[in-house]
Structures are given as C-alpha cells and as structure tokens.
Write an enzyme that holds these catalytic residues in place. Structure first.
Site, short mmCIF file in Angstrom:
data_model
loop_
_atom_site.label_atom_id
_atom_site.label_comp_id
_atom_site.label_asym_id
_atom_site.label_seq_id
_atom_site.Cartn_x
_atom_site.Cartn_y
_atom_site.Cartn_z
N HIS A 223 -32.35 19.69 1.24
CA HIS A 223 -31.24 20.45 0.68
C HIS A 223 -30.48 21.09 1.84
O HIS A 223 -31.03 21.28 2.92
CB HIS A 223 -31.86 21.52 -0.25
CG HIS A 223 -30.86 22.34 -0.98
ND1 HIS A 223 -29.85 21.79 -1.73
CD2 HIS A 223 -30.71 23.70 -1.09
CE1 HIS A 223 -29.13 22.77 -2.28
NE2 HIS A 223 -29.64 23.93 -1.89
N CYS B 262 -24.82 18.98 -1.91
CA CYS B 262 -25.04 20.20 -1.12
C CYS B 262 -24.60 20.01 0.34
O CYS B 262 -24.17 20.95 0.99
CB CYS B 262 -26.49 20.65 -1.20
SG CYS B 262 -27.66 19.39 -0.66
#
Length: 369
Positions: free
Chosen positions: A311, A32
């Site tokens: 994330h 990510c």
C-alpha cells in the site's frame, strides 16, 4: 470521512491555514500509488500554483481534448475551490485518463509510485511542449507580414539543435547532472551533462540520505573491460568517473531504490533498510561546492514487506503542520512521527512502513514557510 474531517478541523482549530484544503482521495481499486503521489504534488505549492494558473488561463478551450494535464489541473482546481475545508474527492476523471493513456496502469495489480511520478511529469512536459509548438505555429501563420522576403527571420542552420522549451514543470523539478570522466594517462576531463526530474539512490542498511548522495557522487575507476576511450589519447585508457549535480533543482525529488532484483531468488525483494532522511537537507555534492539547503515537505511511503503487494500513503508538511494521507483518510501527525518511516534496522521487523520517495524544496529566495 465526515467524522475524520471534523476531527482534523478540531485538531487544527484556530490554526487551520487560511484558504487551505485537506481532502482525502478515493481509491478506485489499488490506486493508492496514484493518490499518494498526487497529494505530494498538491502540497508542492509552486507546482500547484502554476497548475491552477494554467487551468484558469486555459479553461475557455471547451473543445480542447482531455489529457493528463487538463485532468490534473481540473482535480487540483476542484480541491482548492471546495467550500468545505476537509472531505473526500474522487479523482475519477484523472484515473480514467491515466489508464487510457498508459496500459501499465490499467490492471488492478500493485503499481509503482515512482514509475507513476516519472510518467506523469514527462507526460505533462510533452503536453506543454506540444501546446507551445502549436501556439508558435498559429502565431507564424496568422502574421505572414512579419516574414521577410528572404525567408524566415531566424533560419535554423542544418544540424543545429533548437533550444528546448523550459516549461514550469522543468522550472520546478529539473536539475542537471554532469558526468565527469578523467583519463588517467593524459588527465583530460570529459564532461557530459544530463537532465533529471528525480535522483534514484542506491541504499544501504543504517545509512542516511547524505551518505547515499555521497555514494552517488563517489569516484569510480574504469579499468580492465571497462576502460574509457579517450579522444585525446585516441585509445582505451584507465579513467576515473564521477557524477555531480551541476544545477540543483528547485524541488529535489529523491527516490530510494527499495526494490532490488536478487539473482539467486530470480525476483525482486524489498529492502527495508533504515535510511535516515532529515527534515532539513544540506546538498553538498554540487559542482559549485556550495552547500544548498532544502526542506522536506512530502514523503511517499511504501507499506508492505514485498514489491508486488502493499500500500502507499503519504506524509505532507503544510504550513508547518505534518499531515498523514491514506487514500480517503487525512489526519494530523506529530513531526517526530516522520522518523518512524526511516526503515528497519533489523532484517525482520514488524514495521513495514518505509519512506520511498522524498520531496525537498530549496530554501532559496521567496519560499513559503
């Protein structure tokens, strides 16, 4: 993504920008950090256009070896030439090349998006410089008639630095800082220039980008053990030092230092401080003192309470619409939602989505809407 893609198309309806593509990127186990930065770069239109141009003028070199530049150009071309307006693309070739090139990104551990951005831009520059040098060497060997009898036309004097090549990566992202040191005894100012692709700013609770930039350029007194050696006085002297932006970049990338090493804890801690970043930024700490205007077009957001897990997602402005990219998923968001990523005014908050890297484009001549 089929449903989400059609949902996005429905949301934009007639306003779907002509020729634009909004594609999510598949996550290959903790990639990510890479996806969020790639989306920000894809929507950095001048950079994208030059990369696509590079690809179309270089794609004939079939035997050319894969490198990060060819893989990135290939990925951006793949996205921009899709028949569908929305969908998902797997940046597999790019990620494989990245891991092959740099062992830092090989593990499945949580990576730093800022480190990746820095590595990528410097790598692209290295590749372009090598290609330019190789082309220059080829040109010189293929046209010996141009060489004069008395050696090369432009002899390089010993010790003279050759002008560094300015690539299209430099033209977009590079700025120049000047480090001014004033001796408090003789008032002589010594200035040293250095280039940058992004500015890393220290942050404070309940602050703003403008105040962080002011602190970045604030005057610091050098005394006691930190005295400055003044060439004019030929001795160590007290001095005042400050950093100013001499040449602002076309694309201003601001990295907020949200990960701080805490001595007492012996580890890094994430600072969830609330730092306001405006949609329109006036840059005033420049050497010329002329206020320069910038417009925010992308934000890489770190989601999570600590530095070693979490994330990354990105927010992107495209044709006056804001979009939210979370790996495979792409959705429209309201401009007012951008402020929910400023950070938390309290130490402990349930909101862990914080702006980490900001991308601003100069509102100079000939810019897009």
């Amino acid at each position: 993504m089929g449903a989400a893609g059609s949902k996005l198309e429905k949301a934009l309806g007639d306003q779907f920008p002509e020729g634009e593509r909004y594609f999510g990127l598949e996550n290959f186990g903790n990639t990510c950090y890479c996806n969020s930065v790639l989306q920000a770069l894809y929507f950095c239109v001048p950079f994208r256009e030059q990369l696509l141009e590079y690809y179309s003028s270089n794609k004939n070199g079939v035997d050319a070896e894969d490198n990060l530049l060819t893989c990135l150009a290939d990925l951006f071309t793949q996205i921009s030439s899709q028949k569908k307006k929305t969908g998902v693309i797997a940046p597999k070739r790019f990620v494989q090349r990245l891991k092959k090139q740099n062992e830092l990104f090989r593990s499945y551990m949580h990576q730093d998006a800022h480190e990746f951005l820095n590595f990528l831009l410097n790598e692209l520059v290295d590749i372009l410089e090598k290609e330019a040098q190789a082309a220059k060497n080829d040109a010189e060997t293929s046209s010996p008639s141009e060489k004069t009898a008395n050696g090369p036309k432009n002899p390089q004097a010993n010790g003279v630095k050759k002008e560094p090549l300015v690539t299209w990566v430099h033209k977009n992202f590079q700025g120049i800082l000047t480090n001014e040191t004033r001796c408090l005894r003789c008032e002589t100012v010594t200035a040293r220039d250095e280039t940058f692709f992004d500015l890393s700013l220290d942050i404070e609770q309940n602050s703003s980008i403008t105040s962080c930039l002011k602190n970045f350029s604030s005057t610091e007194t050098l005394n006691a053990e930190d005295k400055f050696f003044c060439d004019k006085c030929c001795s160590l002297q007290e001095a005042q030092k400050r950093m100013k932006i001499k040449k602002p970049p076309h694309i201003l990338v601001i990295h907020l230092k949200r990960f701080k090493y805490i001595e007492q804890l012996g580890r890094y801690k994430k600072l969830s401080y609330r730092v306001v970043f405006p949609l329109e930024l006036k840059l005033s700490n420049t050497v010329e003192d002329a206020d320069l205007e910038y417009s925010l077009f992308a934000v890489v957001v770190h989601v999570g309470s600590g530095p070693n897990h979490g994330h990354y997602v990105s927010l992107v402005k495209s044709h006056n619409h804001w979009l939210f990219f979370d790996d495979e998923n792409v959705e429209m968001i309201d401009e007012s939602a951008v402020q929910t990523f400023f950070g938390s005014a309290q130490e402990f908050s349930s909101n862990t989505d914080h702006g980490y890297i900001l991308f601003y484009e100069s509102l100079g001549a000939g810019n897009r809407s």
